[in-house]
Structure formats: C-alpha cells, structure tokens
Design a protein around this motif. Structure first.
Motif, PDB file in Angstrom:
ATOM      1  N   PHE A 617       0.835  -1.200   0.000  1.00  0.00           N
ATOM      2  CA  PHE A 617       0.000   0.000   0.000  1.00  0.00           C
ATOM      3  C   PHE A 617       0.872   1.253   0.000  1.00  0.00           C
ATOM      4  N   GLU A 618       0.320   2.322  -0.551  1.00  0.00           N
ATOM      5  CA  GLU A 618       1.044   3.585  -0.591  1.00  0.00           C
ATOM      6  C   GLU A 618       0.923   4.354   0.713  1.00  0.00           C
ATOM      7  N   LYS A 619      -0.195   4.183   1.417  1.00  0.00           N
ATOM      8  CA  LYS A 619      -0.410   4.941   2.652  1.00  0.00           C
ATOM      9  C   LYS A 619      -1.610   4.364   3.382  1.00  0.00           C
ATOM     10  N   LYS A 620      -1.897   4.896   4.565  1.00  0.00           N
ATOM     11  CA  LYS A 620      -3.117   4.599   5.290  1.00  0.00           C
ATOM     12  C   LYS A 620      -4.231   5.484   4.730  1.00  0.00           C
ATOM     13  N   CYS A 621      -5.396   4.897   4.492  1.00  0.00           N
ATOM     14  CA  CYS A 621      -6.500   5.649   3.901  1.00  0.00           C
ATOM     15  C   CYS A 621      -6.960   6.772   4.824  1.00  0.00           C
ATOM     16  N   ASP A 625     -10.140   9.561   0.787  1.00  0.00           N
ATOM     17  CA  ASP A 625      -9.951   8.374  -0.052  1.00  0.00           C
ATOM     18  C   ASP A 625     -11.231   7.544  -0.177  1.00  0.00           C
ATOM     19  N   ARG A 652     -13.917   2.655  -0.690  1.00  0.00           N
ATOM     20  CA  ARG A 652     -12.638   3.259  -1.033  1.00  0.00           C
ATOM     21  C   ARG A 652     -12.609   3.562  -2.522  1.00  0.00           C
ATOM     22  N   ARG A 656      -7.233   4.539  -5.421  1.00  0.00           N
ATOM     23  CA  ARG A 656      -6.448   4.865  -4.231  1.00  0.00           C
ATOM     24  C   ARG A 656      -5.886   3.580  -3.632  1.00  0.00           C
ATOM     25  N   CYS A 657      -4.601   3.390  -3.779  1.00  0.00           N
ATOM     26  CA  CYS A 657      -3.941   2.187  -3.262  1.00  0.00           C
ATOM     27  C   CYS A 657      -3.544   2.438  -1.808  1.00  0.00           C
ATOM     28  N   CYS A 658      -4.546   2.569  -0.955  1.00  0.00           N
ATOM     29  CA  CYS A 658      -4.299   2.851   0.453  1.00  0.00           C
ATOM     30  C   CYS A 658      -4.859   1.737   1.324  1.00  0.00           C
TER      31      CYS A 658
END
Length: 825
Positions: A617-621, A625, A652, A656-658
């Motif tokens: 994942f890129e980040k926490k949603c 997002d 989601r 969004r890759c979160c």
C-alpha cells in the motif's frame, strides 16, 4: 462433472476430474476455508442435511485437494522454506514457505484460529466402503503459532496411531475451544487454548453428529445410531451434553435421524433459552414431528402439529419449518410452518408431479424453493419459486434452473451475492429442460428473484463469431457449481459489498474456456480483469485482491495482486521451485493483509506459502480516499431504491492504493422509500408475461378459486403482492394492492351464502325487467301494425275517389270502432 451442495448450513462442492474414475477433486469452499485430496466420491452421513464437511457460518477454514496425477517428480533440495524473503528490490510483498514434513495425504483441511497467529492443517485420506460409509485410514495434524510461517506436527493424548475425522468443531461459546473427532471410535479431543493442550474424552455418541445450541453456552445434541458405525442409520437415540460435549446423557430413545435446536427469536413464546428450558425438534421413528425439552420432567415430547401426520423429512430455516410428505402416487407435497404456527400445504404453480424440494435461501421473511418437476420425456426439470411472508404461497421466479443430483444430493447453479441484499446469479437451461454446457445461459436478479435479466458484457467485447457483444443476442455467462469447467464459480464477500469475481465467457451461451471477470457495482457492469482461470481471495476489505494460477495450469512461482480492484495488476515471484496452487485463504473477515497459499511441489509434499502485503500500500487511507456508493442508482432510472429503501455505503476510491486497516468501520446508511411497482412481485396464480419481466399475468398452470374467508381474511388478488420483507411505505400503488379485508371462519359460509343470495336476487330482477320490456315492445309493435293496416285502407279509398269523384259528393272514409282510441287527442 462438478457437483455442489448449498444449504442453509453447509456448502459442499465436489468435482470429478479428467483422471481415472476413482480420482475425484474435492473443493469445499466457504468464506475462508480450504480442503485438499483425491479419493472415491465422499457420501454424506445424511444426504439431506448432515453434510459435515463445512459450515457456511464458519469463516475460518478452507478445504483443498491435490489429485495424484499432479504429484509426480522428485522434490528438489533447494526449495526455500521457513525463510522470509523478497525476490526483487521493488517488490513490496514479503513471502515465505513452509513444508509439511509428515506423511503425505491427498486431502486436507486448513483452519484459521480465533487469534491471528494460530493455523491448523489436518491432512488425511478418505475411502468409501461397499455400503457408502466414509472411512479415514490415515491423517496428520499440523499447527502453526506464527500465522503460517512454520508448522509442527501435533501429538494427541492416547495410545497407538490416531486418525481424525476431517472436521474441526468450534464451540460457539468460545471460539478458542476446538473439538477434534476420532475417525472410527467414539472419542473427542478438546482444546480450550487452540492447541496448547488437549484432553481426551470417551463419549457415548457418534461425535460426527454434534449440534451446538446457538445461544446457550456449552449445550449440544448428538445422535447415537442403533448399530455403532452405521453411517446410514435412520433410527437411534438422542443424547444431550451441558458441558461442551465432554459428557453425554440419553435424552430420547427411539428417534429418527433428524433433529434441530429451536431458534428462540423465531419461536412463538420467544422465551429466553437456558439449559433448563431449551427445546428441540426431532423426527420420531413413527415419522411424525415432535418438540421436546432438554431436561426430563418438563412438558415432555409432544407432536408439533397433529394434523401434519407422517413426513419424509423436515428442515428448520429461520422462521420457517419445511416438511416433505409422500403422496399416494409417490409424488411429493411441501408443508410449511411460519413462526411455529400450524403447518399449511404450500401452494406451488404446477401443483402435481413434484419429485423433490430444495430449500436453500431464506431471507427477510421470504423463502426460495427449488422444485423438481417430472416431464413427459422422463427427464426432470427444476423451477425456482418465491414465497409470500407465510412461506405457503409461491410464485414462479425462474424456470429450468441448472441442477444435477448425486446420492440424493442437489447441486445447482444459484448463488446469492453477499454484501448486496437480494442479488442472485443463476444458470438456466435454454432450448430444453436438460442438456450440457452448450445450452446454458447466466441471468442476474437484483430484486430477490422477482425478475431476471441478462448479464451485461463488458464494453467493446466480441462474441465467438467476432461480432460486437450486445444484449439480447449476446451477454455474459458464468461457470458455476455444475460446470465441467468449474473454476472459481461466482465469488462475493459480505465484508466487501459490490465486488464480485467470476469465471465466464461472452456470447449467446456459456462456452468452455473462461476468463476472470469482475464487477465493482454489485453485478450491474462487468470488466474482464485477467485471462484464463485463477484462484482468488480478498484482503483488507477488498484493498488487495490476490490471484494465483489454479490447478488447471502448469506449476508456477508467481502470483498477481491488485490494490485498484483489478484496474492494474502487479506480479510477485515467491521464488524456489514452481508449485501447483490448490487454494488461497486469509484470516476471517478479509481484514488481514496476510494470505496463505496451499500447494504441492514435485515429490508429493504440501507447501504453505505465506504472503504479506503490508508494504504493497502507498499509505493509510484518509477521509478523502472514500466516497458514498449507492448500489442501485445506475440501474433504476431516477431512483436508488430497492426493497423499499436506499442504501448508501462507504467505499474506497478505486484508484487509491491505500490501507483500510483492521479498525475500518464501513458506514452503511439506509432510508425508507415510497412504494413503487419495483416493490412488488407476481402473486400466487400469476407470472411475468415474458422471461425477462413484464407485467404480471394469469398463470395458465394455476386454477384460482373464488375469493373466500381463509385465516380471518378474504383475499381478492390483483396479480401483484408486495415482496416479503420490503420496507417501502406509502406511495401510489393502490392498483397493485390486493383487496384484503377481515372475516371470520365461523361466518365465512354465511357471507358467501349472502353474497350468493344477493347475486341471485339481482339476476332475477334483471330477468324480470327484460321480460317486462319484451312484453311492452311486443304489445307496441302489434298496435303499430294495426294502425298501419287501417291507414293503408283509408289511403286506398281516398285514391279511388280521386280517380272517379262524384262532383257533388264529399269523400267518405269508414273508421272501425276498434280504432277510436288511436284517434283520441
């Protein structure tokens, strides 16, 4: 052929492979379960409902199976195992391998524990004796305490070689308490701490028949056949345990092989159930249905409904009790009790010649029943019917459902989509009642089966002839339970509403070689996401979709995954020697970012591959997002209502890759809608005017009786009825509502008689008026005729005198005395 059982309690799918007839590929699939092996086809302990392979309500296990034809070759020493690794610097997925080093078995059960780090693997062999009883000649039990990174073989208390029945029972009062069952002896092994310690108990019952009470802690029932080891026993004794299946006492001698706990929320009294007053239902050896109490000395056994009589079998599903009876001509009849009221005979279109019933789905006060009908050709065909809220009045939902039977067990192509209420996908035979894959098509219903429609193909899709695929000539079709080319079937998840994955083809009918398709809006629109067939699973509430080439392919060391719901895919290579993947499982609830693959390598060894997607994942949603999704907004013009309410779900955003995270709480908001025609289905005695919908018209197969007083109501149908469980309020639907007013059975005959008398008086009055009018008309005509006759004579005399007049003489006209009244002023 692929066969499958779907019932209120269990899911069981069985596939015969292309190997020798004695080798069967067995897949038992639920939300999070996997099984492994090959052997002659297993036969259920009780074909009707004691299929103890897997509970649909158990989100913790997976069965997989590896036919021996795939297990050739020598195991190479360089297989990476028990070592976390990343194959490439830019690959964020961490993988590790673990080998099950004990004796190799061709089947297995994988069970995820209540804690995130405990995993059990039970491998075993099966054999079937000459009378159809299943035996387990050998087994091994493995346990991991680090989420599948490593496994060790377990040792159970006792003497000699211990073989286990291929199931793991979970105490509903404490999901860390597990019960393992000896395969041939009346022995159970109980652990209260997920395998840290085990205790052995010799019991008086067949432990494979244990049924826990759903709300009373440690209360369970079990069956002891008259002859120990008789898997086909139809009579025996019923035992009860109040200490979590450790000790048992006989409660009722001489019962049939069917018994159910009562479900308090659906009982008439709705009394709080305890160990002192819990009750159950069972079929007696006399074939009648009884209700009894756990504790002796209470009310004791009593026939539930004396008017029901002798039954073949019964099923309890939520508020309904269904009972099948055999008629004098060997056909079947279905009887239903709603909310434990007296039974009523089910009114089903095509009322004669029923051969069997399958009760699969009960939702929101409505039952969906599959009826086997006989035909003049000798081939059975299967129709799906929907009930009203009493469960006793049915209307046609779908004709010619694809269904096969084996060992009195039904396997059919009908799937309820999880996460989206009322959505179903089914396969229908076209052009004939029976046939092969060559004449099947797939249909989808968004309103609980009231109406069906073709499944939209992806945009710019071409059929087998290279023509642009557009309904109604071309649509999307899916391989399901009965398909010879079974792969995934249709997969959906309650925790991931809107996402559906299925293997299928586009064309006028189902073709053999499928691709993987995805719907992100609950089945309205579809995209092809991967070519060929794959084993798939979801993690992080759908944040990651994992796809592994399944057993139809050659061995592989790669998997694919996406964090954008299939818009794009990445590849992870887990290294080492290629393996054949037989199943994929994640922790219950799809909340984890860790997944386990179960496969085999050359040399006949099971390999467990652990995949961790934390770094994918890129980040926490964050709040930005997510968006609010309304499932039916696109399908229903100017309305997002279905079943009388709107549904708004937090989703989601696709690109969004979160990371959602285990603490993600999906917000779902409902709001009541005004009633419209979409909230109605066809009533008993009516059907849609065509296969794909239309108005409700009279069903020629049903002879409707004149309205009369039944159960306190006089009911005059309009052709429509409100869908059971629909929540709409108000609206302009008066013309759709049937005429329904109160009456009483005591005065129903007098009311009917009074109506008859009124009708007769009106008829007599009408006849009298007609007679009077006829007399008046006849009399008037006679008088008119006389007048014309006299006038004619008068006219003739006048003409004569004009021709020969006497110049001094007045014209003379003679009048009859009879005509004086005509000349009166």
């Amino acid at each position: 052929k692929i066969l499958g059982i779907q019932s209120a309690h269990y899911t069981y799918i069985h596939r015969q492979g292309k190997m020798a007839a004695s080798k069967w590929l067995l897949l038992f699939l639920s939300s999070f379960s996997l099984a492994i092996g090959f052997s002659p086809m297993p036969i259920s302990l009780n074909a009707r409902e004691h299929v103890k392979w897997m509970s649909k309500n158990d989100p913790s296990r997976l069965y997989v199976e590896a036919p021996g034809d795939f297990l050739d070759g020598k195991l190479e020493e360089d297989i990476t195992r028990r070592k976390h690794r990343r194959v490439a610097d830019d690959d964020p997925v961490i993988s590790s391998k673990a080998m099950l080093d004990g004796p190799f078995h061709t089947r297995g059960l994988i069970h995820y524990g209540a804690t995130s780090d405990v995993v059990f693997v039970l491998t075993f062999e099966l054999q079937v004796d000459r009378i159809g009883c299943i035996g387990v000649p050998s087994s091994s039990l493995y346990r991991s305490t680090n989420d599948g990174s490593t496994f060790r073989e377990e040792t159970l208390p006792g003497f000699g070689s211990i073989t286990l029945w291929p199931d793991i029972y979970i105490n509903p009062a404490d999901n860390k308490e597990l019960i393992l069952i000896h395969s041939s002896d009346y022995v159970v092994y109980i652990t209260v701490n997920e395998g840290n310690t085990y205790n052995r108990y010799q019991v008086d019952i067949d432990p494979k028949t244990i049924k826990f009470h759903e709300s009373v802690v440690n209360l369970s029932l079990a069956f002891r056949p008259k002859e120990k080891g008789d898997c086909n026993a139809k009579r025996g004794d019923l035992y009860v345990s109040i200490d979590g299946s450790r000790t048992w006492v006989a409660r009722r001698e001489g019962i049939g092989d069917q018994y159910y706990w009562e479900t308090p929320q659906y009982e008439l009294s709705q009394t709080l159930q305890t160990k002192s007053n819990a009750t159950f239902y069972y079929k007696g050896i006399d074939g009648r249905l009884y209700r009894d109490s756990v504790i002796p000395g209470l009310a004791g056994a009593a026939e539930f409904d004396s008017n029901l009589g002798i039954i073949d079998y019964f099923v309890i599903n939520k508020q309904f009790i269904f009972a099948e009876k055999t008629n004098a001509d060997d056909s079947k009849s279905l009887f239903v009790s709603a909310h434990r009221n007296p039974f009523q005979k089910a009114k089903i279109p095509i009322p004669e010649g029923h051969k069997s019933y399958d009760i699969d789905i009960v939702r929101d006060h409505q039952a969906m029943v599959i009826v086997a009908h006989g035909s003049d050709t000798g081939e059975d065909y299967y129709n799906v019917y929907l009930s009203d809220d009493t469960g006793s009045s049915y209307s046609l939902s779908l004709e010619n459902l694809v269904l096969e039977k084996a060992n009195d067990i039904s396997f059919y192509d009908l799937e309820e989509i999880e996460g989206i209420p009322g959505t179903f996908i089914a396969n229908q035979r076209i052009s004939s009642h029976t046939g092969t894959t060559d004449n099947l098509r797939s249909l989808i219903s968004f309103d609980g089966g009231a109406e069906w429609e073709l499944i939209r193909p992806p945009a710019n899709t071409f059929d087998e002839n290279g023509v642009l695929c557009e309904p109604p000539l071309c649509s999307l079709h899916f391989h399901m339970s009965t398909s010879n080319y079974f792969r995934l079937g249709v997969a959906s998840w309650d925790t991931v509403p809107g996402i559906i994955l299925a293997h299928g083809t586009a064309g006028s009918k189902l073709a053999k070689e499928p691709d993987l398709f995805i719907s992100r809006d609950g089945g309205i629109n579809w995209d092809k996401t991967l070519s060929d067939s794959w084993g798939v699973n979801l993690m992080d509430f759908g944040g990651i979709i994992l796809a592994a080439k399944d057993y139809h392919h050659n061995r592989s060391s790669e998997i694919k995954y996406t964090c954008t719901e299939g818009l794009s895919w990445r590849v992870h290579n887990f290294g080492g020697q290629d393996v054949t993947v037989w199943g994929v499982i994640t922790e219950p609830g799809e909340t984890s970012v860790t997944s386990l693959l179960f496969g085999t390598a050359p040399g006949s060894k099971w390999i467990v591959i652990k995949l961790n997607f934390t770094n994918a994942f890129e980040k926490k949603c964050g709040k930005d997002d997510y968006y609010i999704w309304e499932p039916w907004n696109e399908r229903i013009e100017n309305s997002a209502c279905l079943f009388g309410e709107t549904l708004k779900i937090d989703r989601r955003k696709i690109n969004r890759c979160c990371f959602n995270g285990g603490d993600f709480d999906r917000n779902i908001v409902t709001q009541t809608c005004p009633c419209t025609e979409n909230d109605y289905e066809c009533d008993w005695g009516y059907r849609r005017e065509n296969e794909m919908g239309g108005s409700c018209v009279r069903d020629s197969d049903v002879a409707l009786a004149e309205p009369s007083c039944e159960n306190g109501n006089i009911y005059a149908p309009s052709g429509y009825r409100k869908i059971a469980g629909d929540h709409c309020e108000g609206g302009d639907t008066d013309e759709l509502d049937p005429i329904n007013y109160k009456c009483s059975s005591s005065d129903s005959s007098s009311k009917v008689l009074a109506l008859g008398v009124v009708f007769a008086v009106l008829v007599l009055l009408l006849i009298t008026i007609v007679i009077i009018l006829a007399v008046v008309v006849v009399f008037s005509l006679r008088r008119y005729a006389r007048m014309r006759s006299n006038y004619s004579r008068m006219h003739q005399g006048a003409q004569y005198q004009q021709v020969n007049p006497a110049e001094d003489e007045e014209p003379h006209v003679h009048f009859s005395n009879d005509d004086e009244d005509i000349l009166q002023p």
